[in-house]
Each structure stands twice: as structure tokens, then as C-alpha cells.
Design an enzyme around this catalytic site. Structure first.
Site, PDB file in Angstrom:
ATOM      1  CG  HIS A  26      -5.258   3.969   1.285  1.00  0.00           C
ATOM      2  ND1 HIS A  26      -4.901   2.571   0.962  1.00  0.00           N
ATOM      3  CD2 HIS A  26      -6.552   3.998   0.695  1.00  0.00           C
ATOM      4  CE1 HIS A  26      -5.752   2.102  -0.111  1.00  0.00           C
ATOM      5  NE2 HIS A  26      -7.004   3.029  -0.228  1.00  0.00           N
ATOM      6  CB  SER A  69      -8.979   0.626  -0.603  1.00  0.00           C
ATOM      7  OG  SER A  69      -8.428   1.251  -1.719  1.00  0.00           O
ATOM      8  CG  ASP A  97      -2.201   0.564   0.906  1.00  0.00           C
ATOM      9  OD1 ASP A  97      -2.477   1.763   1.031  1.00  0.00           O
ATOM     10  OD2 ASP A  97      -3.435   0.037   0.835  1.00  0.00           O
TER      11      ASP A  97
END
Length: 550
Positions: free
Chosen positions: A292, A461, A66
Site C-alpha cells: 500500500h 488511498s 502509511d
């Protein structure tokens, strides 16, 4: 009436953090029958697990490929993987693996000098910039036959780039006008109410008879409530940050002249190059990528023992961080190397919440996925957030090799919501009866963000690490399962749901079961029951007799 970009804000920015000492609500753990929420039945699953022998040996390693992870987060630090053969911070490659000081993992988007890459071009921008001088003004008829496939790629990338660049510019211009209007409105509101801070209490019952001020106060009060913010200064700051993100799309993602790769110092076109980057897997706590990545890591494995904050799905794992996805499109070379690094350092499940629509180096990614499969590693990939049918518009990494064969150790995941009604599928989720394997919770998922905080984010995600967490539990308690068997169990235990749902990107009602290969939502409890039943069936099979040698 102003329209507040709620979904966009949830997708790209953390909301207000929760105090670390308080547990947070996580609907994705709930049970469809008992709680009337389309979660994965985590509590029921752990009741079942208490009846099974505890896993033996070291915790399972799960890689999160990521944009980085906050390694100091109170709910993550205990569950992070540590390279046992590397001495932190001594500037030496102690384990001689080619990656110096890789204590928590590796960053393929950093330079040896410690700098990090945060914003990249989109892949169509890179392709168009690379091939523009070669093919501009030419037609298929004037291009040699040997180059026509590349010319076709150039034409597709050019068309996509021009359309997306125009769209990004228009969106930025409209949002900038709106931001200017918001600043003026809030200044007038403060002056009219004779205050310096506009908080929720004041906006709910403003002390004025001016109808224009009352309308404005009501509008911004609604925005504060929806975004869970304390005052309009925080709200305006949110709008500014969103505007900055839109500006980055124009200035970087869709800018032909922008080239950040010299910062990394590798040879971008050499897909065989392995050893570049740095050990800074966090890069920056404030960067969207670290937000994220930290969120994805928490979904999988946030500390289940400390009774505070959020809880991950898997309790017997360690998270290995590999950074290769900055804001913009990841490079195929970095993705391939990230997969190989994760596999070589013991990962058995890899979560990949990134994607794009052009993949010029797909052959390298395919080979890395084959390598992972040969080493017994399951890959879990997010389907994408563009409400597209990915049977018709391929999103990469795609579920098939270049030769058209299905990738047996890859699961592709769409995003679902908490209610079994028209909103069962998340409105942004990609879908595909042949290309998306299963859906999983991905709407307003509460998890870890940098600074030991928590926030709800939405996207496929978030759905992918939910499935990675399920796979990690299965592999921890049933270590004999192969990637293909894990995939089969997760898919088979996701029972088809024939709910009429709003097809993403349309107002058309369709059968939810037609939007993926399984037609269902993943469920940890059901997956564990199936794994247990299959193990029992294997144990009951009589041993094969072998002929004696005379």
C-alpha cells in the site's frame, strides 16, 4: 455462477507484476479533452512547466504516512529522502533527534528489538475492550454525569464492534465454503481434462464434451481474464490470500483479547510519548502495508527520469516514509507522532491514506495538525472507501478540529474513475458536500509495488497521493505558496462537473457536483495555470508606499 471478488482483490492485493524494462499504462496522467479520460493532464502540465524557471535548492520533501515503502524498488530508490545527518546501520542516534538509524524515515509500529507490528485491532474493538468492565450492564441513568460522554462512546463502540464482528464472521464462513467448493471444482476439472495445470489457453478451448466441465472451464477462464492471471493455481492462491485476510479480521481486528502493543514497547495511553519504534520503514515486502505505502509513494514520485515502469506526478521531490498504519486501525498517538516527525524532518506535503470511524485521541492529532500548519505543511487525506456520506458519518482524521473549526491545512480527497459518465465517481468512495474537498483518480491506478513490480490498485488511498503529487509540483515551482493557498488553488482549479453519477452505495443518480465542496476532479495543468496567474497578479501590484519619518 461464481462471483469473483474483483474489486476486493484490487483493493487489498497486487496483481501480476510488469517487467521493469517496460513502461506501464497510467490513465490518471491523461488529459480529459485530448485523451477522453478524466486524468490530471500531467503531460500538458509539464509542457507548461518547461516555460518556468527550474526550482532552486534541494528537492521538496513529501512524507508518505502509511504502512511502509520498499526502499529498494527500482522506480523509488532514487527519489527517497535520506537523513543527511544519520549514519546507516551503526546503531547510534547520530543526529540526536531521538530516533536511531532513521535513514529513510521512522516506523512507529515497530519494537526496539527489530520486530514489527503488522495487524492491529479496529478502534471500536480497542474502545470496547478498554471500557467493557467499567460499563457493562450499566445505563446512562446509572452512570455519573461526569462519565456520560465516555459511556456514550462505549455504547457506540460496542454496537459497532458487535455488528462488524458478526459481519466478519459471516463473510469468513461464506468465503471458506466457496473456497472449499473452488478447490473441489478445480480438482475435478484437472482430472476430467487429464492435466496438472489449467491455463487460459486450455480453459478457453477445453478438449471435452462434458457439459459440466465446459461450464466450469468457462467460469474459471473468465476469472483468469478478469484478474489477469496465467492459470487456476494462481487464481486459487488469490482466493486463499483473500480468505486469510478475512480470517485476520475475525482473529485480530475484531478480537477483544488481541493486544499486539507490547511488541512496540511504548506506553499506549501516554499521548505525549514521542520516542519509540524502529527505523525499519519497509518492515516486510510481502506485507499489505508495504504494498500500500509503496503504491502511494510511486503515484507521487516514481522516477520520471528512467523511462521505465511507472511515472510519478512530481519530479522535484524526495519521499520520506513514516510507518504508522498496520492492517487494522492506526492509533491516534502514532498518527500524531508521524505528522510531527515528518514536519520536523522538512516535509512540506504529507500524504495520509488511512482512516477510521472512532478517534479517542483526536485532540493529539489536532495538535499535530496545528503544528504542521504553523510550519507551513499541507496535509492530504483519503476520504475512505465505505461509500458513506461523511457529512453524516465522521471519518477520522476529520476535516474539523474538536472545536468545530475547519482545519485550514488539510485536504480531504474522494476517488474518481476515468470516464465522465455514471461511473465518474468510484463506487466505493466516501463523499460529502461539506467534508470532502475534491475528487481525484482512484480507480485501477497503476503504480509501484514491492520487488520492483507494478500493479493497479483502487481506493481513495490512491486518490490522496494523486493530490499530494499535484500539491508537491505546485510547491516546488511556487515555493512561496502557503498550505492555505495550495489548498485554495487545488480546489478552485477543480472545475465543477454536473455529470449524473451513481451515488456510491446506491442505485440513485445524482449530480456529481453535489458530492464534494468543489464538485470537481483535481487537474494539475489547471492548478498550475491558476498558480501562475495568481503569481503574475501579485507581481503587477504596486509596492505599498511607507510614510517617511520626519
Amino acid at each position: 455462477m461464481k462471483s469473483f471478488p474483483i474489486l476486493a482483490a484490487l483493493l487489498v492485493l497486487p496483481l501480476a507484476g510488469r517487467a521493469q524494462s517496460q513502461p506501464v499504462e497510467q490513465w490518471h496522467h491523461l488529459d480529459p479533452a485530448a485523451d477522453h479520460a478524466m486524468g490530471i493532464s500531467t503531460a500538458r502540465a509539464y509542457e507548461l512547466l518547461r516555460q518556468l524557471p527550474a526550482p532552486k535548492g534541494a528537492p521538496l520533501i513529501v512524507a508518505v504516512i502509511d504502512g511502509g515503502i520498499d526502499t529498494a524498488h527500482a522506480d523509488l530508490r532514487r527519489v527517497l529522502w535520506h537523513n543527511p545527518r544519520e549514519v546507516a546501520g551503526n546503531g547510534l542516534d547520530d543526529d540526536h533527534n531521538g530516533y536511531t538509524d532513521d535513514v529513510y524515515g521512522w516506523n512507529f509500529t515497530g519494537g526496539r528489538d527489530g520486530r514489527n507490528l503488522f495487524v492491529e485491532q479496529k478502534e471500536e474493538t480497542r474502545i470496547y475492550a478498554r471500557l467493557k468492565d467499567r460499563y457493562e450492564g450499566k445505563t446512562a441513568a446509572t452512570v455519573p454525569a461526569a462519565n456520560r460522554a465516555e459511556f456514550q462512546l462505549y455504547e457506540q463502540a460496542k454496537a459497532e464492534y458487535l455488528a462488524r464482528r458478526a459481519e466478519a464472521e459471516a463473510q469468513l464462513q461464506a468465503d471458506t465454503r466457496q473456497l472449499t467448493e473452488d478447490r473441489a471444482n478445480l480438482t475435478r476439472l484437472k482430472q476430467g481434462l487429464k492435466v496438472t495445470v489449467l491455463d487460459s489457453a486450455l480453459l478457453r478451448r477445453p478438449t471435452t464434451a462434458d457439459t459440466a466441465l465446459l461450464r466450469s472451464a468457462s467460469m474459471y477462464y473468465g476469472g483468469l481474464r478478469q484478474m489477469r492471471l496465467p492459470n487456476t493455481d494462481s487464481l486459487l492462491n488469490r482466493f486463499v490470500r483473500y480468505n486469510e485476510k478475512l480470517r485476520k479480521r475475525v482473529d485480530y481486528a475484531y478480537n477483544l483479547a488481541y493486544n499486539p502493543r507490547p511488541l512496540v514497547g511504548d506506553h499506549p495511553d501516554d499521548l505525549t510519548e514521542r520516542h519509540y519504534g524502529n527505523a525499519d520503514v519497509m518492515a516486510s515486502r510481502s506485507d499489505h502495508g508495504t504494498v500500500h505505502g509503496s503504491h502511494c509513494a510511486g503515484i507521487i514520485a516514481a522516477d520520471r527520469r528512467n523511462a521505465v515502469g511507472s511515472q510519478g506526478i512530481a519530479d522535484q521531490v524526495r519521499i520520506l516514509s513514516v510507518r504508522c498504519a498496520p492492517d487494522g486501525d492506526e492509533r491516534d498517538k502514532d498518527v500524531a507522532n508521524a505528522i510531527r516527525y515528518a514536519v520536523d524532518h522538512g516535509a512540506k506535503v504529507i500524504s495520509m491514506s488511512f482512516g477510521k470511524y472512532f478517534s479517542p485521541g483526536k485532540a493529539a492529532v489536532d495538535e499535530a495538525m496545528r503544528y504542521a500548519g504553523a510550519k507551513g505543511v499541507l496535509l492530504v487525506h483519503a476520504a475512505g472507501n465505505d461509500h458513506l456520506d461523511v457529512d453524516k458519518t465522521t471519518q477520522y482524521p476529520s476535516p474539523r478540529f474538536l472545536n468545530g473549526q475547519d482545519i485550514p491545512n488539510l485536504l480531504t480527497v474522494g476517488a474518481s474513475g476515468p470516464t465522465n459518465n455514471e461511473q465518474l465517481i468510484a463506487p466505493f468512495s466516501n463523499y460529502g458536500q461539506q467534508s470532502v474537498d475534491v475528487f481525484a483518480p482512484g480507480l485501477n491506478i497503476m503504480s509501484t509495488v514491492p520487488g520492483s513490480q507494478y500493479a493497479p490498485l483502487s481506493g481513495t488511498s490512491m486518490a490522496a497521493p494523486v493530490v499530494a503529487g499535484v500539491a508537491a509540483v505546485l510547491k516546488s515551482y511556487f515555493p512561496q505558496l502557503t498550505p492555505a493557498e495550495l489548498k485554495h488553488i487545488i480546489m478552485q482549479s477543480a472545475r465543477p462537473l454536473h455529470t449524473q453519477v451513481m451515488k456510491p452505495g446506491t442505485k440513485q443518480l445524482v449530480d456529481f457536483a453535489t458530492l464534494s465542496r468543489t464538485g470537481g476532479v483535481v487537474n494539475l495543468y489547471e492548478a498550475l495555470k491558476l498558480a501562475q496567474a495568481q503569481q503574475a497578479a501579485v507581481a503587477k501590484k504596486p509596492a505599498r508606499k511607507t510614510a517617511r519619518k520626519s
